[in-house]
Design an enzyme around this catalytic site. Structure first.
Site, mmCIF file in Angstrom:
data_model
loop_
_atom_site.group_PDB
_atom_site.id
_atom_site.type_symbol
_atom_site.label_atom_id
_atom_site.label_comp_id
_atom_site.label_asym_id
_atom_site.label_seq_id
_atom_site.Cartn_x
_atom_site.Cartn_y
_atom_site.Cartn_z
ATOM 1 N N CYS A 2 0.842 -1.186 0.000
ATOM 2 C CA CYS A 2 0.000 0.000 0.000
ATOM 3 C C CYS A 2 0.881 1.241 0.000
ATOM 4 C CB CYS A 2 -0.949 0.085 1.192
ATOM 5 S SG CYS A 2 -2.110 -1.258 1.284
ATOM 6 N N ARG A 27 3.874 -0.320 -4.847
ATOM 7 C CA ARG A 27 3.603 -0.879 -3.518
ATOM 8 C C ARG A 27 2.269 -1.621 -3.452
ATOM 9 N NH1 ARG A 27 6.818 1.292 0.453
ATOM 10 N NH2 ARG A 27 5.303 0.655 1.994
ATOM 11 N N TRP A 74 -2.896 -2.621 -1.737
ATOM 12 C CA TRP A 74 -2.619 -4.054 -1.921
ATOM 13 C C TRP A 74 -3.484 -4.746 -0.883
ATOM 14 C CZ3 TRP A 74 -0.606 -8.166 0.942
ATOM 15 C CH2 TRP A 74 -0.205 -9.284 0.189
ATOM 16 N N ASN A 98 -1.814 1.866 5.910
ATOM 17 C CA ASN A 98 -0.999 0.757 5.415
ATOM 18 C C ASN A 98 -0.672 -0.106 6.626
ATOM 19 O OD1 ASN A 98 0.914 -0.903 4.201
ATOM 20 N ND2 ASN A 98 2.552 0.625 4.332
ATOM 21 N N GLY A 99 -0.873 -1.423 6.494
ATOM 22 C CA GLY A 99 -0.586 -2.317 7.624
ATOM 23 C C GLY A 99 -1.753 -3.255 7.858
ATOM 24 N N GLU A 483 16.901 -17.977 -8.202
ATOM 25 C CA GLU A 483 16.531 -16.600 -8.516
ATOM 26 C C GLU A 483 15.996 -16.510 -9.949
ATOM 27 O OE1 GLU A 483 15.948 -13.977 -7.012
ATOM 28 O OE2 GLU A 483 16.194 -12.350 -8.455
ATOM 29 N N LYS A 487 12.288 -15.115 -10.849
ATOM 30 C CA LYS A 487 12.033 -14.004 -11.777
ATOM 31 C C LYS A 487 10.970 -14.403 -12.788
ATOM 32 C CE LYS A 487 13.273 -11.354 -10.149
ATOM 33 N NZ LYS A 487 13.996 -11.208 -8.915
ATOM 34 N N GLU A 490 7.397 -14.824 -11.195
ATOM 35 C CA GLU A 490 6.677 -13.652 -10.700
ATOM 36 C C GLU A 490 6.221 -12.717 -11.803
ATOM 37 O OE1 GLU A 490 10.590 -11.308 -8.905
ATOM 38 O OE2 GLU A 490 8.679 -11.001 -7.949
ATOM 39 N N HIS A 506 16.760 -37.416 -8.062
ATOM 40 C CA HIS A 506 16.040 -37.824 -6.838
ATOM 41 C C HIS A 506 14.568 -37.410 -6.902
ATOM 42 C CE1 HIS A 506 19.762 -39.125 -5.068
ATOM 43 N NE2 HIS A 506 20.312 -37.970 -5.444
ATOM 44 N N LYS A 605 5.808 -4.316 -4.221
ATOM 45 C CA LYS A 605 7.258 -4.159 -4.097
ATOM 46 C C LYS A 605 7.735 -4.353 -2.663
ATOM 47 C CE LYS A 605 11.333 -3.096 -5.640
ATOM 48 N NZ LYS A 605 12.007 -4.198 -6.367
HETATM 49 O O1 M6R Z 1 12.850 -5.293 0.029
HETATM 50 P P1 M6R Z 1 13.316 -6.703 0.306
HETATM 51 O O2 M6R Z 1 14.616 -7.015 -0.346
HETATM 52 O O3 M6R Z 1 13.307 -7.051 1.745
HETATM 53 O O4 M6R Z 1 12.207 -7.615 -0.397
HETATM 54 C C1 M6R Z 1 12.245 -8.999 -0.253
HETATM 55 C C2 M6R Z 1 11.324 -9.674 -1.248
HETATM 56 O O5 M6R Z 1 10.007 -9.285 -1.040
HETATM 57 C C3 M6R Z 1 11.702 -9.359 -2.702
HETATM 58 O O6 M6R Z 1 13.032 -9.694 -2.970
HETATM 59 C C4 M6R Z 1 10.783 -10.122 -3.671
HETATM 60 O O7 M6R Z 1 11.014 -11.487 -3.583
HETATM 61 C C5 M6R Z 1 10.969 -9.627 -5.093
HETATM 62 N N1 M6R Z 1 9.681 -9.375 -5.701
HETATM 63 C C6 M6R Z 1 11.642 -10.598 -5.980
HETATM 64 O O8 M6R Z 1 11.797 -10.100 -7.267
#
Ligand code: M6R
Length: 610
Positions: A2, A27, A74, A98-99, A483, A487, A490, A506, A605
């Site tokens: 948010c 956000r 969000w 927010n929260g 990673e 990517k 997501e 396995h 984010k």
């Molecule tokens: O701001 P942060 O690095 O703590 O965020 C952690 C994760 O939320 C962040 O890396 C998330 O996995 C990304 N969307 C990955 O691309």
């Protein structure tokens, strides 16, 4: 999660609010709204979906006024819809939040029993009713808000607009981030700095329990006991342009292409030509003048930052011989972790606001560990909760998929590895110098990797219709494989998994079928032959193998269906180079599919809820 913005001054509030929300949309983006005091009363406009829906809605009838609040959501409680969108408004009180209010069901029941009528399913509306209930007991809005806040449990950053006090914004925070922006005859409040950059770079972060009353000429803050607090201003070096797309189709692509410059910034001033001396801010104070005073390292992080932590584990253990554990912050809190005052905790976070990482860091501090933050955002909550911070200096990262933050985190962690190895005197001067020389070559090497973008795009096109992807690697590259899969998942919404290549047989090899793309990371290393055998195994079962390896590797050319050849570097630095083609691969697949690359569905984010 948010985005919140508040404005008071001489400008049209709606313009500032919409502009700020655009910069905060990463956000959360399932609904948005603004409320403006127009001299006669409160005007609230809200719309389901992206901010553009709200913009279209107010296009012909723009709320006019010089004070207002805005929100991009969000969803946590209640589906994304107009009626659940913020601001929430009951009588003269309007709130953005927010929260998460954890005792919201209980409070809602009590308020309904008192005759309150709820218009939304959100936990936020609780605030409006609680404040109105308190206003029946006291005429002072500040007191009413403070009393209402005492009744809620959980995390909040809220901004309240009160129609009867049309020249003030009331701001409070516990657990969720809020930053105050200082202007000339105008002031601001926002969830994050990018929203403020076009207007001011003088900011102050509100601390948990603090309460601010913001007018056009003043920003008065009190602590949880009502005592005045003088906030220290921080000057933000980023400018508004840095947070814009600069001609790229998406922020993600821009951020991928920024990586050579980012790494340059990350290492700038920290290593010197021909010297083994590193300059890492805060480290001499944390570690002492010489030596390494800790028995072990525990790394805490989430998502991509966790992958950077996994790479660091290999470095810390293999190059600096420091026993290291890596924890998902969300699990760490409930694991009764074995850490103490002899543990160095390294909390990694791009935003510095990830709720799980913050909570895990607090637990580590309770257990008397020393905390070093690796963070991108100056003055963020994590940096304030830590004993020292190494900034990644990646500049604002707007794309929800983390790219340059990952590469800059790994770069900082590598420098830290060399610092530890040097302090423990287990790396020769020659080796240190060689590694530093290779670090210095990283920006140039990253440029060379980026020149592969068109070739990677072609490979992505060949795979665009696949519905499963496997990423395989060994050792140091294994977290990079994870990673790469993250990517792809997501931003393109396809199934992708990363595996340690030796584990394939396995179980996971059952997923391999004709045409399934398998991305194999194969830099020259002691496991090179082994992973080539794994490639043979998947090929024999029909996989379409994309090998990422060193340029000119003929064996890869022979064995794989497609090869991405990268510049030569020392093995230990290969994760930093090998991460980049996987970012581009995920980006192009998502772009071919036409997904919303910068704001993928269901994500945000900054994950500021646990
Ligand atoms: O701001 P942060 O690095 O703590 O965020 C952690 C994760 O939320 C962040 O890396 C998330 O996995 C990304 N969307 C990955 O691309």
């Amino acid at each position: 999660m948010c985005g919140i913005i508040g404005y008071i001054g001489n400008r049209e509030a709606t313009d500032v609010l919409i502009d700020g929300l655009k910069r905060l949309e990463y956000r959360g983006y399932d609904s948005a709204g603004i409320a403006v005091l127009n001299g006669h009363g409160i005007e609230v406009e809200r719309a389901e979906g992206k901010l553009s829906h709200l913009e279209a809605k107010i296009h012909k009838h723009k709320p006019k006024g010089h004070i207002g609040i805005g929100h991009t959501r969000w969803a946590t409680h209640g589906v994304p819809s107009e009626r659940n969108a913020h601001p929430h408004h009951v009588e003269d009180v309007v709130v953005v939040h927010n929260g998460i209010i954890e005792n919201y069901s209980q409070l809602r029941k009590e308020l309904i029993q008192k005759g309150c009528h709820f218009k939304s399913e959100t936990d936020t509306e609780i605030f409006c009713h609680l404040i109105n209930e308190e206003l029946k007991k006291t005429k002072e809005i500040q007191k009413a808000i403070a009393n209402a806040l005492k009744k809620v449990r959980g995390a909040y950053a809220i901004v309240v607009l009160y129609a009867k006090e049309p020249h003030k914004l009331y701001v409070a925070k516990l657990g969720s981030p809020l930053v105050l922006g200082f202007g000339k005859k105008e002031n601001f409040v926002a969830s994050d700095v990018p929203a403020l950059l076009p207007y001011t770079r003088e900011v102050a972060y509100l601390e948990d329990g603090e309460f601010a009353v913001v007018s056009d000429g003043s920003l008065n803050v009190v602590d949880s006991h009502g005592h005045p607090v003088t906030k220290k201003k921080t000057h933000i070096a980023w400018d508004a342009l840095m947070a814009e797309k600069g001609g790229y189709k998406h922020f993600m692509l821009k951020e991928i292409f920024e990586q050579p410059r980012v790494v340059e910034q990350t290492i700038m001033g920290r290593i010197q030509l021909g010297s083994t001396q590193l300059t890492l801010e805060g480290i001499p104070k944390l570690f002492g003048a010489t030596g390494f005073p800790f028995k072990q390292v525990a790394i805490l992080a989430c998502g991509t930052s966790w992958h950077a932590g996994m790479v660091a584990k290999y470095w810390f253990e293999q190059l600096a011989r420091v026993p290291t554990t890596v924890h998902l912050a969300s699990e760490f809190r409930y694991a009764n972790p074995l850490i103490d005052s002899k543990t160095l905790v390294i909390s990694i976070s791009q935003s510095g606001e990830t709720a799980d990482t913050l909570a895990a860091t607090q637990l580590a501090k309770q257990k008397k560990a020393k905390v070093l933050a690796i963070c991108n955002v100056l003055g963020s909550s994590l940096t304030r909760a830590s004993n020292a911070t190494l900034y990644t200096h990646a500049g604002p990262e707007i794309g929800v998929a983390s790219t340059k933050a990952f590469v800059s985190q790994m770069t900082v962690l590598y420098l830290l590895t060399l610092e530890m190895a040097s302090r423990k005197k287990i790396m020769s001067k020659e080796e240190l110098l060689t590694k530093m020389e290779e670090i210095r070559k990283l920006p140039q090497n990253l440029e060379t990797v980026l020149q592969k973008a068109d070739a990677i795009k072609k490979i992505a096109k060949e795979c665009v219709n696949a519905s499963h992807f496997l990423f395989i690697a060994r050792g140091l590259q294994y977290p990079v494989a994870l990673e790469g899969a993250l990517k792809l998942k997501e931003i393109s919404y396809v199934h992708a998994e990363g595996f340690a290549a030796g584990e394939l047989k396995h179980g996971p090899i059952a997923l391999v079928d004709k045409g399934v793309p398998v991305v194999a990371l194969i830099p020259p290393s002691e496991t090179y032959e082994k992973i080539l055998s794994n490639v043979e195994e998947v090929k024999a079962r029909g996989a379409f193998v994309i090998a990422v390896g060193e340029k000119g590797d003929e064996e890869l050319e022979e064995k794989a269906d497609a090869v991405i050849g990268l510049p030569k570097t020392v093995y230990s630095l290969t994760p930093i180079l090998y991460a980049v083609p996987l970012q581009l691969f995920a980006y192009y697949i998502a772009d071919f599919k036409g997904t919303d690359v910068d704001q993928p569905r269901n994500l945000a984010k900054s994950v500021t809820v646990e």
